[in-house]
Design an enzyme around this catalytic site. Structure first.
Site, mmCIF file in Angstrom:
data_model
loop_
_atom_site.group_PDB
_atom_site.id
_atom_site.type_symbol
_atom_site.label_atom_id
_atom_site.label_comp_id
_atom_site.label_asym_id
_atom_site.label_seq_id
_atom_site.Cartn_x
_atom_site.Cartn_y
_atom_site.Cartn_z
ATOM 1 N N ALA A 27 27.712 66.671 23.312
ATOM 2 C CA ALA A 27 26.307 67.018 23.098
ATOM 3 C C ALA A 27 25.380 65.838 23.399
ATOM 4 C CB ALA A 27 26.111 67.511 21.671
ATOM 5 N N HIS A 28 24.082 66.095 23.237
ATOM 6 C CA HIS A 28 23.079 65.092 23.614
ATOM 7 C C HIS A 28 23.172 63.834 22.729
ATOM 8 C CE1 HIS A 28 20.024 67.535 20.971
ATOM 9 N NE2 HIS A 28 21.035 67.083 20.270
ATOM 10 N N ASN A 29 22.945 62.700 23.389
ATOM 11 C CA ASN A 29 22.872 61.387 22.745
ATOM 12 C C ASN A 29 24.208 60.888 22.188
ATOM 13 O OD1 ASN A 29 19.930 62.760 21.932
ATOM 14 N ND2 ASN A 29 19.822 60.715 22.812
ATOM 15 N N GLN A 88 14.434 68.125 26.620
ATOM 16 C CA GLN A 88 15.359 66.991 26.631
ATOM 17 C C GLN A 88 14.899 65.984 27.691
ATOM 18 O OE1 GLN A 88 18.406 67.422 24.225
ATOM 19 N NE2 GLN A 88 16.498 68.451 23.669
#
Length: 356
Positions: free
Chosen positions: A241-243, A200
């Site tokens: 979560a990511h993004n 990441q």
């Protein structure tokens, strides 16, 4: 040292209200109508609470002008347009403040870190290389601020918080105990029956006046950053979560989960235990009631629900049986039956008209 009491006139001025009664009356704390004593101040947020107010032993009441006129047996008031908002303001007056400043001897801080002179760094805090901690920010014991993280001014970071991934936090942010920000997102590439980890490389950006509860996890982006805009408030036990991108002044209740790359607009409300599937978009001013599951884009403002409300257990079992029976019937068969019933109704209506 925190101040212990305030005069009625002082508190009225702080909430931009008008006082009635004894201006030097001493108030030591806020309290509920049920438990208030003479030294306490309460708020009355509507006519349905008038009976409780009449029975209360509070010394002062925050009310509207209309409510004041109905509380004829009481004598000390602060009159405002919005009693609940005034109450919210006064909670900050009576809140116990952390007054310590400086760096505790057990803290471990890299020489390159920049710490404001009036910040407070608690016991056993670790602050990494090239970090920045702004003016009047408080970081409680055992928190970990990793390399390259920046925390703005007037922030509060509770005990055992981890901030990593070179996250950038602006001003007046509150982060409560055991929350992790900027940790690795859940990214894996499947190949030949195995999961291959994706490093990441993004970060987290958090705007002004954001509140994040206890035991939350906000992942760093895979490539682009995870973003929380100004005024976002998040309850305990929330996973982002990511993004993910969350718009201004959106509120997220406990146990919500927001999957990767979802985009949520401004002024939204996510009820408790709601879920949002990844890579979709929710527009501004959307409310999700508790335990809703969003599986497609929402392009129009409004209130949305999914799932099924509570039944008595025997009723629930019958409902599940009927749902299973319905699922076993082909949709084409149901459609044909409905078409047949519609034709029968139209024929009956025509017969009745002819008889007239």
């Amino acid at each position: 040292m925190n101040r212990r009491s305030y005069r009625l006139e002082e508190l009225a001025h702080l909430v931009q209200g008008e006082y009635f009664g004894e201006k030097d009356f001493q108030i030591s704390n806020l309290a509920s109508l049920e438990l208030a004593q003479n030294q306490h101040i309460c708020f009355v947020n509507g006519e349905k609470y008038l009976a409780q107010a009449e029975a209360s032993d509070a010394g002062v009441y925050i009310v509207t002008e209309t409510l004041k006129q109905q509380l004829t047996q009481k004598k000390n008031f602060i009159v405002v347009d919005n009693p609940y908002l005034a109450f919210a303001v006064l909670t900050h007056i009576f809140e116990a403040k952390i007054l310590q400043r400086g760096i505790e001897s057990t803290a471990k801080i890299h020489p390159s870190a920049i710490i404001a002179d009036d910040a407070y760094i608690g016991h056993y805090v670790v602050i990494g290389e090239n970090c920045v901690i702004g003016a009047n920010t408080i970081i409680q014991s055992h928190s970990f601020i990793d390399d390259g993280v920046e925390v703005g001014k007037d922030c509060f970071v509770d005990a055992h918080v981890t901030i990593t991934g070179q996250a950038k936090l602006k001003d007046r942010i509150r982060i409560h105990a055991n929350t992790a920000i900027g940790t690795e997102g859940f990214g894996f590439a499947p190949y030949q029956g195995k999961w291959h980890r994706i490093a990441q490389l993004g970060s987290v950006q958090i705007g002004n006046d954001v509140r994040i509860g206890s035991n939350c996890s906000i992942d760093r982006g895979a490539l682009d950053d995870t973003i929380l805009e100004d005024g976002v408030i998040i309850d305990n036990l929330v996973q982002i979560a990511h993004n993910v991108h969350i718009g201004e002044n959106t509120a997220i209740a406990a146990k919500c989960g927001i999957a990767g790359s979802a985009r949520i607009g401004k002024n939204c409300i996510l009820g408790g235990a709601s879920g949002v599937v990844g890579h979709l978009e929710i527009t501004d001013n959307v409310t999700l009631t508790a335990m809703s599951m969003v599986t497609k884009n929402i392009s129009e403002a409004g209130t949305y629900s999914s799932g099924m409300g509570l039944f008595e257990n025997s009723h629930w079992k019958k409902t599940i049986v009927r749902l299973r029976q319905l699922a076993d019937v082909p949709l084409t068969q149901i459609t044909k039956r409905l078409d047949y019933m519609q034709a029968q109704l139209e024929s009956l209506e025509s017969t009745l008209k002819l008889r007239k």
